[in-house]
Design a protein around this motif. Structure first.
Motif, PDB file in Angstrom:
ATOM      1  N   GLY A  15       0.650  -1.258   0.032  1.00  0.00           N
ATOM      2  CA  GLY A  15       0.092  -0.144  -0.135  1.00  0.00           C
ATOM      3  C   GLY A  15       0.828   1.426   0.066  1.00  0.00           C
ATOM      4  O   GLY A  15       0.594   2.190  -0.809  1.00  0.00           O
ATOM      5  N   LEU A  19       1.244   4.238  -2.728  1.00  0.00           N
ATOM      6  CA  LEU A  19       0.968   5.706  -2.393  1.00  0.00           C
ATOM      7  C   LEU A  19       1.796   6.412  -2.721  1.00  0.00           C
ATOM      8  O   LEU A  19       1.921   7.627  -3.298  1.00  0.00           O
ATOM      9  CB  LEU A  19       0.306   5.488  -1.178  1.00  0.00           C
ATOM     10  N   PHE A  23       1.796   9.609  -5.142  1.00  0.00           N
ATOM     11  CA  PHE A  23       1.591  11.039  -4.739  1.00  0.00           C
ATOM     12  C   PHE A  23       3.110  11.687  -4.503  1.00  0.00           C
ATOM     13  O   PHE A  23       3.228  13.047  -4.476  1.00  0.00           O
ATOM     14  CB  PHE A  23       1.001  10.635  -3.266  1.00  0.00           C
ATOM     15  N   LEU A  64      -1.035   8.631   4.655  1.00  0.00           N
ATOM     16  CA  LEU A  64      -0.204   8.684   3.604  1.00  0.00           C
ATOM     17  C   LEU A  64       1.170   8.427   4.077  1.00  0.00           C
ATOM     18  O   LEU A  64       1.866   7.586   3.812  1.00  0.00           O
ATOM     19  CB  LEU A  64      -0.028   9.855   2.791  1.00  0.00           C
ATOM     20  N   MET A  68       3.600   5.067   4.081  1.00  0.00           N
ATOM     21  CA  MET A  68       4.929   5.317   3.375  1.00  0.00           C
ATOM     22  C   MET A  68       6.135   4.906   4.129  1.00  0.00           C
ATOM     23  O   MET A  68       6.745   4.317   3.707  1.00  0.00           O
ATOM     24  CB  MET A  68       4.933   6.575   2.833  1.00  0.00           C
TER      25      MET A  68
ATOM     26  N   VAL B 123      -3.798  12.224  -9.835  1.00  0.00           N
ATOM     27  CA  VAL B 123      -3.234  12.419  -8.512  1.00  0.00           C
ATOM     28  C   VAL B 123      -2.451  13.875  -8.514  1.00  0.00           C
ATOM     29  O   VAL B 123      -2.690  14.695  -7.795  1.00  0.00           O
ATOM     30  CB  VAL B 123      -2.757  11.332  -7.602  1.00  0.00           C
TER      31      VAL B 123
END
Lengths: 116, 133
Positions: A15, A19, A23, A64, A68, B123
């Motif tokens: 995950g 992300l 991002f 997030l 991370m 995004v």
């Protein structure tokens, strides 16, 4: 059945990897390069303050950042095992995941401080 | 049986410390793994950025000035390069790690990769819109 934490760490690793891949490029480009170097005019303080003081921003950034960090710690753990051939499994695991706990606490402090 | 046999069975050929410099693919593998350090660094950097914004206008300006210092720019350029490496390699590996089926048919790898780049574009556009609007 014996409870094992390992599958959940792998889940968080995946995950966090997704992300970070989605991002981090835009966040790093804007906040670490484009704004400090003046490639793009930095947003006004009021505008950014309005964004970071929103509780939704706190929730999103906290989620997030922590995931991370788990991703980074889990991957770095295997870099130490396989890349540098450091085989002190318990010590390496404790240091890597301990750093995540410290990081999660820092996220709570710093993001929470900006939300108030 | 003999002690020597037992020793032979447990023998592991030692791996040299710099094994990953011998082949390009090994080198890229280790660089990809090292991206974790830079993801952790950028999380810390962004946290400090948010903290500076929360502390007021002067702290925000000071942070931007500090972030323009040569050593921090150098670090962040390297970090950004590692993030790009992470994104590209992560997207490329996803079809190998995950099988997606739609109506019983396996979605081809190239479609999964394209979907991820589309998500990256969405995004990126959303964050840029939120921050810059």
């Amino acid at each position: 059945m014996k409870f094992r934490i390992e599958p959940f760490v792998w889940l968080a690793f995946s995950g966090g990897g997704v992300l970070a891949a989605l991002f981090m490029p835009v966040l790093a480009f804007l906040f670490a390069l484009a704004f400090p170097l003046g490639w793009i005019d930095p947003p006004s303080h009021d505008h950014l303050d309005a964004i970071v003081s929103n509780p939704l921003t706190f929730l999103v950034l906290f989620g997030l950042f922590v995931v991370m960090l788990v991703h980074a710690a889990h991957r770095f753990r295997y870099t130490l095992y396989d890349g540098l051939q450091i085989k002190h499994r318990v010590l390496v695991g404790t240091l890597c995941y301990g750093a995540v706990l410290v990081g999660a606490f820092a996220c709570l402090q710093f993001l929470g401080g900006a939300t108030q | 049986m003999s002690r020597a046999t037992g020793d032979d069975l447990s023998y592991r050929r030692p791996v040299p410390l710099w094994w990953w410099l011998h082949k390009r693919t090994y080198f890229v593998f280790v660089m990809r793994e090292l991206s974790s350090i830079f993801i952790a660094w950028l999380v810390l950097y962004l946290l400090l950025f948010v903290r500076a914004v929360g502390r007021g206008e002067a702290a925000y300006q000071d942070f931007l000035d500090d972030a323009a210092s040569p050593w921090l720019v150098t670090l962040n350029v390297i970090a950004f390069a590692f993030i790009v490496l992470h994104t590209i390699t992560w997207f490329s590996l996803t079809p190998q790690a995950m099988v997606v089926r739609v109506r019983g048919h396996r979605v081809p790898g190239i479609a999964i990769i394209a979907g991820q780049y589309a998500a990256l574009a969405a995004v990126t556009a959303f964050v840029a819109w939120l921050v810059l609007s």
